[in-house]
Design an enzyme around this catalytic site. Structure first.
Site, PDB file in Angstrom:
ATOM      1  CB  CYS A  68       0.515  11.245  13.905  1.00  0.00           C
ATOM      2  SG  CYS A  68       1.596   9.850  13.904  1.00  0.00           S
ATOM      3  CG  ASP A  69      -2.710  12.481  12.160  1.00  0.00           C
ATOM      4  OD1 ASP A  69      -1.692  13.185  12.110  1.00  0.00           O
ATOM      5  OD2 ASP A  69      -2.939  11.558  11.359  1.00  0.00           O
ATOM      6  CB  CYS A  91      -0.810   7.749  13.511  1.00  0.00           C
ATOM      7  SG  CYS A  91       0.436   8.118  14.737  1.00  0.00           S
TER       8      CYS A  91
END
Ligand SMILES: Cc1cc2nc3c(=O)[nH]c(=O)nc-3n(C[C@H](O)[C@H](O)[C@H](O)COP(=O)(O)OP(=O)(O)OC[C@H]3O[C@@H](n4cnc5c(N)ncnc54)[C@H](O)[C@@H]3O)c2cc1C
Lengths: 314, 114
Positions: free
Chosen positions: A139-140, A136
Protein backbone atom coordinates in the site's frame (compact mmCIF):
# COMPACT_ATOMS: atom_id res chain seq x y z
CA UNK A 1 -32.76 -4.66 30.09
CA UNK A 2 -34.05 -6.20 26.86
CA UNK A 3 -33.20 -9.92 26.50
CA UNK A 4 -33.50 -11.78 23.21
CA UNK A 5 -33.02 -15.51 22.88
CA UNK A 6 -31.42 -17.46 19.99
CA UNK A 7 -30.52 -21.11 19.51
CA UNK A 8 -26.93 -20.18 18.72
CA UNK A 9 -24.90 -16.98 18.95
CA UNK A 10 -21.79 -16.60 16.81
CA UNK A 11 -19.19 -14.07 17.99
CA UNK A 12 -17.34 -12.66 14.98
CA UNK A 13 -18.50 -11.96 11.44
CA UNK A 14 -15.43 -12.89 9.40
CA UNK A 15 -15.38 -15.89 7.02
CA UNK A 16 -15.62 -18.31 9.98
CA UNK A 17 -18.55 -16.49 11.62
CA UNK A 18 -20.40 -16.06 8.32
CA UNK A 19 -19.88 -19.70 7.32
CA UNK A 20 -21.21 -20.77 10.73
CA UNK A 21 -24.16 -18.40 10.20
CA UNK A 22 -24.92 -20.02 6.83
CA UNK A 23 -24.83 -23.59 8.21
CA UNK A 24 -26.78 -22.82 11.39
CA UNK A 25 -29.56 -20.84 9.75
CA UNK A 26 -29.89 -23.49 7.01
CA UNK A 27 -30.40 -26.01 9.82
CA UNK A 28 -33.39 -23.85 10.88
CA UNK A 29 -31.71 -22.77 14.10
CA UNK A 30 -32.30 -19.17 15.12
CA UNK A 31 -28.86 -17.61 14.74
CA UNK A 32 -27.35 -14.31 15.76
CA UNK A 33 -23.94 -13.22 14.48
CA UNK A 34 -22.42 -10.48 16.65
CA UNK A 35 -19.61 -8.61 14.93
CA UNK A 36 -17.48 -5.66 15.87
CA UNK A 37 -15.73 -3.86 13.02
CA UNK A 38 -16.54 -4.57 9.40
CA UNK A 39 -18.46 -7.71 8.44
CA UNK A 40 -16.02 -9.92 6.52
CA UNK A 41 -13.15 -9.45 8.97
CA UNK A 42 -9.66 -9.85 7.53
CA UNK A 43 -11.14 -11.27 4.34
CA UNK A 44 -12.02 -7.77 3.15
CA UNK A 45 -8.36 -6.78 3.44
CA UNK A 46 -7.37 -9.13 0.66
CA UNK A 47 -7.34 -7.52 -2.75
CA UNK A 48 -7.36 -10.77 -4.65
CA UNK A 49 -8.34 -14.21 -3.41
CA UNK A 50 -7.03 -16.68 -5.94
CA UNK A 51 -6.91 -19.77 -3.72
CA UNK A 52 -10.56 -20.21 -2.75
CA UNK A 53 -11.69 -23.38 -4.58
CA UNK A 54 -14.55 -22.91 -7.01
CA UNK A 55 -14.01 -19.18 -7.34
CA UNK A 56 -11.44 -18.41 -10.02
CA UNK A 57 -10.35 -15.06 -8.68
CA UNK A 58 -12.25 -12.49 -6.70
CA UNK A 59 -11.65 -9.69 -4.23
CA UNK A 60 -11.94 -10.54 -0.56
CA UNK A 61 -14.38 -7.66 -0.33
CA UNK A 62 -16.80 -9.17 -2.83
CA UNK A 63 -16.42 -12.73 -1.43
CA UNK A 64 -17.30 -11.33 2.03
CA UNK A 65 -20.32 -9.51 0.61
CA UNK A 66 -21.59 -12.78 -0.94
CA UNK A 67 -21.02 -14.72 2.30
CA UNK A 68 -22.94 -12.06 4.25
CA UNK A 69 -25.80 -12.15 1.72
CA UNK A 70 -25.95 -15.96 1.93
CA UNK A 71 -26.06 -15.95 5.74
CA UNK A 72 -28.84 -13.35 5.96
CA UNK A 73 -30.83 -14.94 3.10
CA UNK A 74 -31.04 -18.17 5.14
CA UNK A 75 -32.26 -16.22 8.17
CA UNK A 76 -29.16 -15.44 10.24
CA UNK A 77 -29.35 -12.07 11.96
CA UNK A 78 -26.10 -10.07 11.82
CA UNK A 79 -25.62 -7.32 14.37
CA UNK A 80 -22.75 -4.84 14.51
CA UNK A 81 -21.68 -4.21 18.08
CA UNK A 82 -19.12 -1.98 19.78
CA UNK A 83 -17.99 -4.79 22.04
CA UNK A 84 -19.11 -7.25 24.68
CA UNK A 85 -19.60 -5.81 28.17
CA UNK A 86 -20.18 -9.02 30.09
CA UNK A 87 -20.79 -12.67 29.39
CA UNK A 88 -21.42 -16.02 30.98
CA UNK A 89 -20.42 -18.87 28.68
CA UNK A 90 -20.11 -21.54 31.34
CA UNK A 91 -23.77 -21.88 32.40
CA UNK A 92 -26.15 -24.02 30.33
CA UNK A 93 -27.93 -20.88 29.20
CA UNK A 94 -25.19 -18.70 27.68
CA UNK A 95 -25.61 -14.98 28.30
CA UNK A 96 -23.97 -12.09 26.41
CA UNK A 97 -24.54 -8.47 27.39
CA UNK A 98 -23.56 -5.87 24.81
CA UNK A 99 -24.83 -2.76 26.64
CA UNK A 100 -26.82 -1.67 29.69
CA UNK A 101 -30.01 -2.12 27.69
CA UNK A 102 -29.38 -5.22 25.57
CA UNK A 103 -28.43 -8.80 26.29
CA UNK A 104 -28.73 -12.07 24.37
CA UNK A 105 -29.10 -15.64 25.55
CA UNK A 106 -28.46 -18.87 23.64
CA UNK A 107 -28.06 -22.62 24.13
CA UNK A 108 -24.72 -22.61 22.30
CA UNK A 109 -22.03 -20.13 21.28
CA UNK A 110 -19.49 -20.27 18.47
CA UNK A 111 -16.40 -18.13 19.03
CA UNK A 112 -14.98 -16.76 15.76
CA UNK A 113 -13.34 -13.41 16.60
CA UNK A 114 -10.34 -13.98 14.29
CA UNK A 115 -7.17 -11.99 14.68
CA UNK A 116 -5.27 -8.85 13.80
CA UNK A 117 -1.72 -7.80 12.92
CA UNK A 118 0.30 -7.16 16.07
CA UNK A 119 1.38 -3.58 16.79
CA UNK A 120 4.46 -2.53 18.80
CA UNK A 121 2.39 -0.56 21.31
CA UNK A 122 5.12 2.03 21.93
CA UNK A 123 4.99 5.82 22.20
CA UNK A 124 4.23 7.65 18.95
CA UNK A 125 3.15 4.57 16.98
CA UNK A 126 -0.52 5.55 16.71
CA UNK A 127 0.31 9.25 16.26
CA UNK A 128 2.52 8.59 13.22
CA UNK A 129 0.38 5.88 11.60
CA UNK A 130 -0.05 7.06 8.00
CA UNK A 131 2.64 9.72 8.55
CA UNK A 132 5.60 7.38 8.40
CA UNK A 133 4.45 4.32 10.34
CA UNK A 134 2.93 1.64 8.11
CA UNK A 135 1.82 -1.99 8.25
CA UNK A 136 1.45 -2.56 4.50
CA UNK A 137 4.37 -2.50 2.06
CA UNK A 138 2.27 -2.87 -1.08
CA UNK A 139 0.00 0.00 0.00
CA UNK A 140 2.52 2.56 1.15
CA UNK A 141 5.93 1.50 -0.23
CA UNK A 142 5.94 4.09 -3.02
CA UNK A 143 5.65 7.00 -0.54
CA UNK A 144 9.16 6.04 0.58
CA UNK A 145 10.86 6.15 -2.81
CA UNK A 146 14.52 7.12 -2.30
CA UNK A 147 13.98 7.45 1.44
CA UNK A 148 15.60 5.68 4.37
CA UNK A 149 13.32 3.43 6.36
CA UNK A 150 13.33 0.81 9.08
CA UNK A 151 11.51 -2.51 8.94
CA UNK A 152 10.67 -4.26 12.21
CA UNK A 153 10.31 -8.03 12.51
CA UNK A 154 12.14 -11.28 11.99
CA UNK A 155 9.60 -13.68 10.49
CA UNK A 156 8.87 -14.51 6.85
CA UNK A 157 6.58 -11.55 6.22
CA UNK A 158 9.04 -9.00 7.67
CA UNK A 159 11.89 -10.34 5.54
CA UNK A 160 9.81 -10.65 2.36
CA UNK A 161 8.40 -7.15 2.82
CA UNK A 162 11.90 -5.72 3.48
CA UNK A 163 13.04 -7.14 0.14
CA UNK A 164 9.96 -5.79 -1.64
CA UNK A 165 10.45 -2.34 -0.04
CA UNK A 166 14.04 -2.26 -1.32
CA UNK A 167 12.54 -1.52 -4.75
CA UNK A 168 11.52 1.90 -3.38
CA UNK A 169 13.66 2.85 -0.39
CA UNK A 170 17.31 3.92 -0.71
CA UNK A 171 18.30 2.21 2.54
CA UNK A 172 16.55 -0.20 4.88
CA UNK A 173 17.51 -1.00 8.45
CA UNK A 174 15.95 -4.29 9.52
CA UNK A 175 15.42 -4.46 13.28
CA UNK A 176 14.68 -7.68 15.12
CA UNK A 177 14.49 -8.31 18.84
CA UNK A 178 16.12 -11.76 18.85
CA UNK A 179 19.64 -12.85 17.87
CA UNK A 180 18.36 -14.86 14.89
CA UNK A 181 15.50 -14.70 12.39
CA UNK A 182 12.41 -16.94 12.57
CA UNK A 183 12.02 -16.98 8.78
CA UNK A 184 12.79 -19.63 6.15
CA UNK A 185 16.50 -19.85 5.30
CA UNK A 186 15.95 -18.74 1.68
CA UNK A 187 14.25 -15.54 2.92
CA UNK A 188 17.15 -14.86 5.31
CA UNK A 189 19.66 -15.38 2.47
CA UNK A 190 17.75 -13.01 0.21
CA UNK A 191 17.82 -10.29 2.85
CA UNK A 192 21.52 -10.82 3.55
CA UNK A 193 22.35 -10.53 -0.15
CA UNK A 194 20.36 -7.32 -0.62
CA UNK A 195 22.82 -4.41 -0.56
CA UNK A 196 20.20 -1.91 0.57
CA UNK A 197 19.32 -3.89 3.70
CA UNK A 198 21.31 -3.43 6.86
CA UNK A 199 20.49 -5.93 9.63
CA UNK A 200 20.45 -5.11 13.35
CA UNK A 201 19.61 -8.07 15.55
CA UNK A 202 18.72 -7.68 19.22
CA UNK A 203 17.40 -4.17 18.68
CA UNK A 204 13.91 -2.81 19.42
CA UNK A 205 12.09 0.46 18.82
CA UNK A 206 11.27 2.28 22.05
CA UNK A 207 9.42 5.25 20.56
CA UNK A 208 8.61 7.16 17.38
CA UNK A 209 9.07 10.92 17.05
CA UNK A 210 8.65 13.67 14.50
CA UNK A 211 6.51 16.68 13.70
CA UNK A 212 4.14 16.65 10.73
CA UNK A 213 5.58 13.27 9.80
CA UNK A 214 7.99 10.73 11.26
CA UNK A 215 11.54 12.01 11.72
CA UNK A 216 13.11 9.22 13.73
CA UNK A 217 12.91 6.39 16.20
CA UNK A 218 14.61 5.63 19.48
CA UNK A 219 16.29 2.27 19.13
CA UNK A 220 17.46 0.18 22.06
CA UNK A 221 20.30 -2.30 21.79
CA UNK A 222 19.09 -5.18 23.95
CA UNK A 223 22.62 -6.48 24.52
CA UNK A 224 24.18 -3.24 25.77
CA UNK A 225 21.03 -1.40 26.91
CA UNK A 226 22.19 1.62 24.89
CA UNK A 227 19.44 3.83 23.38
CA UNK A 228 20.13 5.67 20.15
CA UNK A 229 18.30 8.38 18.19
CA UNK A 230 17.94 6.99 14.69
CA UNK A 231 16.78 9.33 11.92
CA UNK A 232 14.33 7.68 9.52
CA UNK A 233 11.54 8.66 7.16
CA UNK A 234 9.45 5.55 7.65
CA UNK A 235 8.91 2.46 9.75
CA UNK A 236 7.18 -0.69 8.49
CA UNK A 237 6.04 -3.10 11.17
CA UNK A 238 5.55 -6.83 10.53
CA UNK A 239 5.67 -8.55 13.90
CA UNK A 240 3.06 -11.21 13.51
CA UNK A 241 -0.45 -11.74 14.42
CA UNK A 242 -2.52 -11.66 17.59
CA UNK A 243 -5.84 -13.47 18.15
CA UNK A 244 -8.78 -11.21 19.10
CA UNK A 245 -9.37 -12.99 22.37
CA UNK A 246 -8.69 -10.26 24.95
CA UNK A 247 -12.40 -10.26 25.78
CA UNK A 248 -12.02 -13.93 26.83
CA UNK A 249 -8.90 -13.43 28.98
CA UNK A 250 -9.49 -14.62 32.52
CA UNK A 251 -12.94 -16.02 31.86
CA UNK A 252 -12.32 -18.67 29.20
CA UNK A 253 -9.62 -21.32 28.65
CA UNK A 254 -6.91 -19.98 26.31
CA UNK A 255 -3.37 -21.18 25.62
CA UNK A 256 -0.27 -19.07 26.36
CA UNK A 257 -0.54 -17.39 22.94
CA UNK A 258 -4.13 -16.33 23.67
CA UNK A 259 -5.55 -18.88 21.20
CA UNK A 260 -8.57 -21.10 21.91
CA UNK A 261 -7.77 -24.82 22.15
CA UNK A 262 -10.33 -27.02 20.33
CA UNK A 263 -10.76 -30.70 19.47
CA UNK A 264 -11.33 -32.04 15.95
CA UNK A 265 -15.05 -31.18 16.10
CA UNK A 266 -14.31 -27.63 17.26
CA UNK A 267 -15.51 -28.25 20.82
CA UNK A 268 -13.76 -25.99 23.31
CA UNK A 269 -13.15 -27.03 26.90
CA UNK A 270 -16.51 -25.43 27.84
CA UNK A 271 -19.72 -27.37 27.17
CA UNK A 272 -21.87 -25.77 24.46
CA UNK A 273 -19.10 -23.44 23.30
CA UNK A 274 -17.36 -24.08 19.97
CA UNK A 275 -14.65 -22.12 18.16
CA UNK A 276 -13.39 -21.71 14.59
CA UNK A 277 -11.11 -19.65 12.39
CA UNK A 278 -7.98 -17.65 13.13
CA UNK A 279 -8.67 -17.51 16.89
CA UNK A 280 -8.08 -21.23 17.48
CA UNK A 281 -4.76 -22.88 18.26
CA UNK A 282 -3.36 -23.98 14.86
CA UNK A 283 -0.47 -23.49 12.50
CA UNK A 284 -2.00 -22.23 9.23
CA UNK A 285 -4.43 -19.35 8.83
CA UNK A 286 -6.40 -19.26 5.59
CA UNK A 287 -9.98 -18.50 4.53
CA UNK A 288 -10.62 -22.07 3.41
CA UNK A 289 -9.57 -23.33 6.84
CA UNK A 290 -11.71 -20.79 8.68
CA UNK A 291 -14.72 -21.80 6.59
CA UNK A 292 -14.05 -25.53 7.07
CA UNK A 293 -13.60 -25.23 10.82
CA UNK A 294 -16.75 -23.11 11.05
CA UNK A 295 -18.67 -25.83 9.21
CA UNK A 296 -17.57 -28.37 11.83
CA UNK A 297 -18.33 -25.92 14.65
CA UNK A 298 -21.82 -25.20 13.27
CA UNK A 299 -22.65 -28.89 12.78
CA UNK A 300 -21.38 -29.68 16.30
CA UNK A 301 -23.41 -26.79 17.74
CA UNK A 302 -26.51 -27.88 15.80
CA UNK A 303 -26.18 -31.41 17.18
CA UNK A 304 -25.65 -30.06 20.69
CA UNK A 305 -28.75 -27.83 20.54
CA UNK A 306 -30.83 -30.62 18.96
CA UNK A 307 -29.86 -33.06 21.77
CA UNK A 308 -30.56 -30.42 24.39
CA UNK A 309 -34.05 -29.83 22.99
CA UNK A 310 -34.73 -33.59 22.78
CA UNK A 311 -33.64 -34.04 26.41
CA UNK A 312 -35.97 -31.27 27.52
CA UNK A 313 -38.92 -32.90 25.71
CA UNK A 314 -38.37 -36.25 27.47
CA UNK B 1 -13.35 2.64 -10.89
CA UNK B 2 -13.19 1.42 -7.30
CA UNK B 3 -15.19 -1.74 -6.57
CA UNK B 4 -17.39 -0.28 -3.83
CA UNK B 5 -21.06 0.59 -3.43
CA UNK B 6 -20.19 4.21 -2.67
CA UNK B 7 -20.68 7.16 -4.97
CA UNK B 8 -17.56 7.44 -7.15
CA UNK B 9 -16.03 10.85 -7.84
CA UNK B 10 -14.26 10.83 -11.19
CA UNK B 11 -13.10 14.39 -11.82
CA UNK B 12 -12.01 17.56 -10.05
CA UNK B 13 -15.25 19.22 -11.18
CA UNK B 14 -17.37 16.43 -9.72
CA UNK B 15 -15.37 16.69 -6.48
CA UNK B 16 -15.98 20.47 -6.32
CA UNK B 17 -19.67 20.02 -6.99
CA UNK B 18 -19.99 17.24 -4.40
CA UNK B 19 -18.34 19.15 -1.56
CA UNK B 20 -20.06 22.45 -2.31
CA UNK B 21 -23.58 21.11 -2.88
CA UNK B 22 -23.61 19.04 0.31
CA UNK B 23 -23.09 20.49 3.79
CA UNK B 24 -21.28 17.47 5.27
CA UNK B 25 -19.16 15.17 3.14
CA UNK B 26 -16.59 12.44 3.57
CA UNK B 27 -14.39 11.31 0.68
CA UNK B 28 -12.01 8.38 0.86
CA UNK B 29 -9.25 8.58 -1.75
CA UNK B 30 -7.48 5.26 -2.14
CA UNK B 31 -7.01 2.00 -4.02
CA UNK B 32 -8.47 -1.47 -3.55
CA UNK B 33 -5.81 -2.39 -0.98
CA UNK B 34 -5.86 -3.76 2.57
CA UNK B 35 -5.61 -0.35 4.24
CA UNK B 36 -8.31 1.27 2.07
CA UNK B 37 -11.00 -1.42 1.78
CA UNK B 38 -11.93 -1.40 5.50
CA UNK B 39 -12.51 2.36 5.26
CA UNK B 40 -14.85 1.97 2.24
CA UNK B 41 -16.64 -0.88 4.03
CA UNK B 42 -17.11 1.23 7.17
CA UNK B 43 -18.46 4.10 5.04
CA UNK B 44 -20.95 1.74 3.38
CA UNK B 45 -22.05 0.58 6.84
CA UNK B 46 -22.42 4.12 8.14
CA UNK B 47 -24.16 5.58 5.07
CA UNK B 48 -27.64 4.52 6.25
CA UNK B 49 -27.07 5.78 9.78
CA UNK B 50 -25.58 9.21 8.96
CA UNK B 51 -28.16 10.50 6.53
CA UNK B 52 -26.96 14.10 7.00
CA UNK B 53 -23.50 13.16 5.64
CA UNK B 54 -22.77 12.30 2.00
CA UNK B 55 -20.13 9.64 1.40
CA UNK B 56 -17.98 9.08 -1.70
CA UNK B 57 -14.72 7.58 -2.88
CA UNK B 58 -12.12 8.65 -5.45
CA UNK B 59 -9.34 6.64 -7.09
CA UNK B 60 -5.96 7.68 -5.72
CA UNK B 61 -4.31 7.18 -9.12
CA UNK B 62 -6.83 9.28 -11.06
CA UNK B 63 -4.92 12.32 -12.38
CA UNK B 64 -7.59 14.67 -11.01
CA UNK B 65 -7.36 13.15 -7.54
CA UNK B 66 -4.62 15.75 -7.03
CA UNK B 67 -7.40 17.80 -5.41
CA UNK B 68 -7.06 15.43 -2.47
CA UNK B 69 -3.51 14.09 -2.92
CA UNK B 70 -2.01 17.58 -2.93
CA UNK B 71 -4.37 19.26 -0.50
CA UNK B 72 -2.50 21.23 2.19
CA UNK B 73 -4.31 19.16 4.84
CA UNK B 74 -2.71 16.02 3.37
CA UNK B 75 0.84 17.31 3.76
CA UNK B 76 2.96 14.68 5.51
CA UNK B 77 0.52 11.89 4.62
CA UNK B 78 2.37 8.69 3.73
CA UNK B 79 -0.29 6.04 4.06
CA UNK B 80 -3.29 5.11 1.97
CA UNK B 81 -6.10 6.02 1.98
CA UNK B 82 -6.24 9.80 2.30
CA UNK B 83 -9.65 10.53 3.84
CA UNK B 84 -11.09 14.03 3.87
CA UNK B 85 -14.08 15.39 5.76
CA UNK B 86 -15.58 18.64 4.42
CA UNK B 87 -18.13 21.03 5.90
CA UNK B 88 -19.60 23.50 3.42
CA UNK B 89 -16.72 22.74 1.06
CA UNK B 90 -13.95 23.32 3.65
CA UNK B 91 -11.74 20.55 5.07
CA UNK B 92 -12.53 20.05 8.76
CA UNK B 93 -10.57 16.84 9.26
CA UNK B 94 -8.17 14.67 7.26
CA UNK B 95 -6.71 11.26 8.08
CA UNK B 96 -4.07 9.05 6.53
CA UNK B 97 -4.03 5.22 6.50
CA UNK B 98 -6.59 2.75 7.80
CA UNK B 99 -9.23 3.91 10.30
CA UNK B 100 -11.67 1.68 12.14
CA UNK B 101 -15.43 2.16 11.94
CA UNK B 102 -15.26 3.36 15.55
CA UNK B 103 -12.64 6.02 14.72
CA UNK B 104 -14.66 7.21 11.71
CA UNK B 105 -17.80 7.37 13.81
CA UNK B 106 -15.98 9.54 16.37
CA UNK B 107 -14.92 11.99 13.64
CA UNK B 108 -18.40 12.11 12.11
CA UNK B 109 -19.97 12.76 15.53
CA UNK B 110 -17.44 15.46 16.37
CA UNK B 111 -17.40 17.30 13.04
CA UNK B 112 -20.94 16.80 11.80
CA UNK B 113 -22.99 16.84 15.01
CA UNK B 114 -26.70 17.10 14.20
C1 LIG C 1 -3.62 -8.84 4.20
C2 LIG C 1 -4.15 -10.26 4.32
C3 LIG C 1 -4.20 -11.07 3.20
C4 LIG C 1 -4.69 -12.39 3.28
N1 LIG C 1 -4.75 -13.14 2.14
C5 LIG C 1 -5.30 -14.37 2.17
C6 LIG C 1 -5.48 -15.15 0.98
O1 LIG C 1 -5.10 -14.71 -0.11
N2 LIG C 1 -6.05 -16.37 1.08
C7 LIG C 1 -6.48 -16.88 2.28
O2 LIG C 1 -7.04 -17.97 2.31
N3 LIG C 1 -6.34 -16.17 3.44
C8 LIG C 1 -5.77 -14.93 3.42
N4 LIG C 1 -5.62 -14.21 4.58
C9 LIG C 1 -6.04 -14.83 5.88
C10 LIG C 1 -7.58 -14.80 6.06
O3 LIG C 1 -8.05 -13.50 5.80
C11 LIG C 1 -7.95 -15.26 7.47
O4 LIG C 1 -7.43 -16.54 7.69
C12 LIG C 1 -9.47 -15.30 7.66
O5 LIG C 1 -10.05 -14.04 7.39
C13 LIG C 1 -9.82 -15.73 9.08
O6 LIG C 1 -11.20 -15.70 9.23
P1 LIG C 1 -11.90 -15.54 10.69
O7 LIG C 1 -13.35 -15.45 10.43
O8 LIG C 1 -11.39 -16.59 11.59
O9 LIG C 1 -11.35 -14.18 11.30
P2 LIG C 1 -11.39 -12.67 10.81
O10 LIG C 1 -11.36 -12.60 9.33
O11 LIG C 1 -10.33 -12.00 11.59
O12 LIG C 1 -12.84 -12.15 11.29
C14 LIG C 1 -13.16 -12.01 12.65
C15 LIG C 1 -14.27 -10.98 12.83
O13 LIG C 1 -14.69 -10.98 14.21
C16 LIG C 1 -14.73 -9.64 14.70
N5 LIG C 1 -14.50 -9.63 16.14
C17 LIG C 1 -13.33 -9.64 16.82
N6 LIG C 1 -13.56 -9.62 18.15
C18 LIG C 1 -14.90 -9.57 18.32
C19 LIG C 1 -15.75 -9.51 19.46
N7 LIG C 1 -15.26 -9.48 20.70
N8 LIG C 1 -17.08 -9.46 19.27
C20 LIG C 1 -17.59 -9.49 18.02
N9 LIG C 1 -16.84 -9.53 16.90
C21 LIG C 1 -15.51 -9.58 17.04
C22 LIG C 1 -13.64 -8.94 13.90
O14 LIG C 1 -13.81 -7.54 13.90
C23 LIG C 1 -13.85 -9.57 12.50
O15 LIG C 1 -14.89 -8.89 11.83
C24 LIG C 1 -5.13 -12.91 4.53
C25 LIG C 1 -5.08 -12.07 5.68
C26 LIG C 1 -4.60 -10.77 5.59
C27 LIG C 1 -4.55 -9.90 6.82
Amino acid sequence: MYTEHFDVIVIGGGPAGLAAGIYLSRSKLSTLVLNSGTVGGQLILTHEIANYPGVESTSGYSLARTMKKQATSFGAKIKTIKGIEEMDLKSDMKRIRISDEQEYTAHAVILAPGGNPRTLGVEGETEFKGRGVSYCATCDGEFFTDKEIVVVGGGNSALEEAVSLSKFASKITLLHQFDHFQAFQHAVEEVKQNEKINIRLEHVIESFYGEESLKGVKIKNLKTGEVEDFATDGAFIFIGYVPNTEFLQGCFPLNDRGEIPVDANMNTEVKGVFAAGDCIAKKYRQVTMAVGEATAAALSAAEYVHNLKQDKKQ
Amino acid sequence: MLDTNLKHIDSADAWQQFISENENTMICCGRMGPMCIPVYAAMEDLEGEYEHVKFADMEFDHPEAHVIRNAPEARGFMGLPFTMYYKNGKVVKATSSIQSEEQIREILDAEFAK
